[in-house]
Design an enzyme around this catalytic site. Structure first.
Site, mmCIF file in Angstrom:
data_model
loop_
_atom_site.group_PDB
_atom_site.id
_atom_site.type_symbol
_atom_site.label_atom_id
_atom_site.label_comp_id
_atom_site.label_asym_id
_atom_site.label_seq_id
_atom_site.Cartn_x
_atom_site.Cartn_y
_atom_site.Cartn_z
ATOM 1 N N ASP A 84 0.820 -1.215 0.000
ATOM 2 C CA ASP A 84 0.000 0.000 0.000
ATOM 3 C C ASP A 84 0.850 1.259 0.000
ATOM 4 O O ASP A 84 2.029 1.252 0.348
ATOM 5 C CB ASP A 84 -0.969 0.009 1.176
ATOM 6 C CG ASP A 84 -0.271 -0.084 2.529
ATOM 7 O OD1 ASP A 84 0.762 -0.787 2.612
ATOM 8 O OD2 ASP A 84 -0.748 0.528 3.495
ATOM 9 N N GLU A 142 -0.533 -1.937 5.146
ATOM 10 C CA GLU A 142 0.439 -1.944 6.235
ATOM 11 C C GLU A 142 0.420 -0.622 7.000
ATOM 12 O O GLU A 142 0.714 -0.570 8.197
ATOM 13 C CB GLU A 142 1.848 -2.198 5.673
ATOM 14 C CG GLU A 142 2.924 -2.443 6.724
ATOM 15 C CD GLU A 142 3.597 -1.179 7.216
ATOM 16 O OE1 GLU A 142 4.241 -1.231 8.279
ATOM 17 O OE2 GLU A 142 3.480 -0.127 6.557
ATOM 18 N N GLU A 143 0.054 0.458 6.309
ATOM 19 C CA GLU A 143 0.181 1.792 6.880
ATOM 20 C C GLU A 143 -0.972 2.187 7.807
ATOM 21 O O GLU A 143 -0.834 3.127 8.581
ATOM 22 C CB GLU A 143 0.272 2.835 5.748
ATOM 23 C CG GLU A 143 1.508 2.698 4.866
ATOM 24 C CD GLU A 143 2.795 3.101 5.561
ATOM 25 O OE1 GLU A 143 2.734 3.549 6.713
ATOM 26 O OE2 GLU A 143 3.865 2.965 4.946
#
Length: 322
Positions: A84, A142-143
């Site tokens: 991402d 992931e963020e």
């Protein structure tokens, strides 16, 4: 084949595949997508893996997983990349500049995905030499906590076949190209997120005595929170308390009713994580109470610290030397 022959063969394959990896990375960079919206990215990954003769699956909305079957029995090793992007405006004038305004691959996940696709192609060519299986995991989101790792695990990404060990990498602009940074033990901090609303009583800017000014309270609190690391936690314990966002008010001469803060706490062990949370809550309550205001605090625990297994780190170290 001897180890030297295998290394020479890998070097030839990587030289051959490297231009493709660059192309994939630039394509992903030009079309960034934020967490759980990585539709084009996962489609690209899926198609590349399928073209390599693998049988990829979409998992956890936009994640991708595939397995390379070795010809010899052995363990299952997972290789993981995140895919991402971030909600950031790209300012660099480059050929593969983001085509989506306000979204950018600023954290290197475009490179991570392209690297793993290249590794998949190299290992696919070497499957007759593999003892065991290689599971390729392309993780979405992931963020954005809580992220895509738990949904992938809940949907069985580490099962069938069961994963015995997992490796990942992260690009780092502080190291020169060609250098691999390896560290055993604690590698990266736990990243927790908090949202804090200070609730005062607004009024005219010329009559502050008739208000409970949440902006003044926020200013006091922001300064006070920095003393958590300098005075409330053992100085040998690295911690970070950062306010990344503050919003409140609509014009120059009106004191608002509320101010919103958003920040992150970083720490290297779970005991310190809890202490950061409790210290933040205690300081907030003391300062807000002192001004006669109130507050709402939402504290979100993210994933625990990244801890590299000593034996796995040594495997990477030996391979890197070779």
């Amino acid at each position: 084949m001897s180890n030297a022959d295998i290394i020479e063969h890998i070097n030839k394959l990587t030289d051959l595949i490297f231009p493709e990896a660059i192309k994939w990375r630039r394509q992903i960079h030009a079309h960034p997508e934020i967490g759980f919206k990585e539709l084009k990215t996962s489609e690209l990954i899926f198609n590349v893996l399928e073209q390599q003769g693998l049988q990829p699956k979409i998992i956890a909305k936009t994640g991708v997983v595939a397995v390379i079957e070795g010809k010899i029995a052995g363990p299952t090793i997972a290789l993981r990349a995140d895919i991402d992007a971030l909600p950031i405006i790209e300012e660099a004038d480059i050929e593969c500049k983001s085509q989506l305004h306000g979204v950018m691959h600023a954290c290197g996940h475009d490179a991570h995905a392209a690297i793993l696709l290249g590794v998949a192609k190299v290992l696919g060519e070497l499957r007759h030499l593999l003892a065991g299986k290689i599971k390729l995991i392309f993780q979405p989101s992931e963020e954005v906590p809580p992220g895509g790792a738990l949904p992938m695990i809940d949907e069985g990404v580490l099962k069938d076949p069961d994963v015995d060990a997992i490796f990942a990498l992260h690009v780092n602009p502080h190291y020169p190209a060609g250098v691999i940074g390896i560290k055993e033990g604690v590698m990266m901090a736990a990243a927790d997120v908090f949202e804090l609303k200070i609730i005062g009583a607004g009024g005219h800017g010329a009559a502050p005595h008739q208000t409970i000014d949440p902006i003044i309270i926020a200013a006091q609190l922001i300064n006070a929170l920095q003393t958590i690391g300098s005075r409330l936690v053992n100085p040998t314990e690295p911690v970070v308390v950062t306010i990344g966002r503050i919003s409140g008010g609509t014009t120059h001469n009106v004191i608002p009713n509320t101010v919103d803060l958003k920040g992150t706490c970083r720490s290297l062990n779970n005991e310190t994580r809890r202490k950061l949370h409790h210290s933040l809550e205690r300081l907030t309550k003391a300062i807000v109470d002192g001004y006669g205001a109130s507050y709402q605090l939402n504290y979100h625990y993210g994933y625990p610290p990244v801890i590299n297994h000593k034996h796995m780190a040594e495997i990477v170290r030996r391979a890197g030397r070779n």
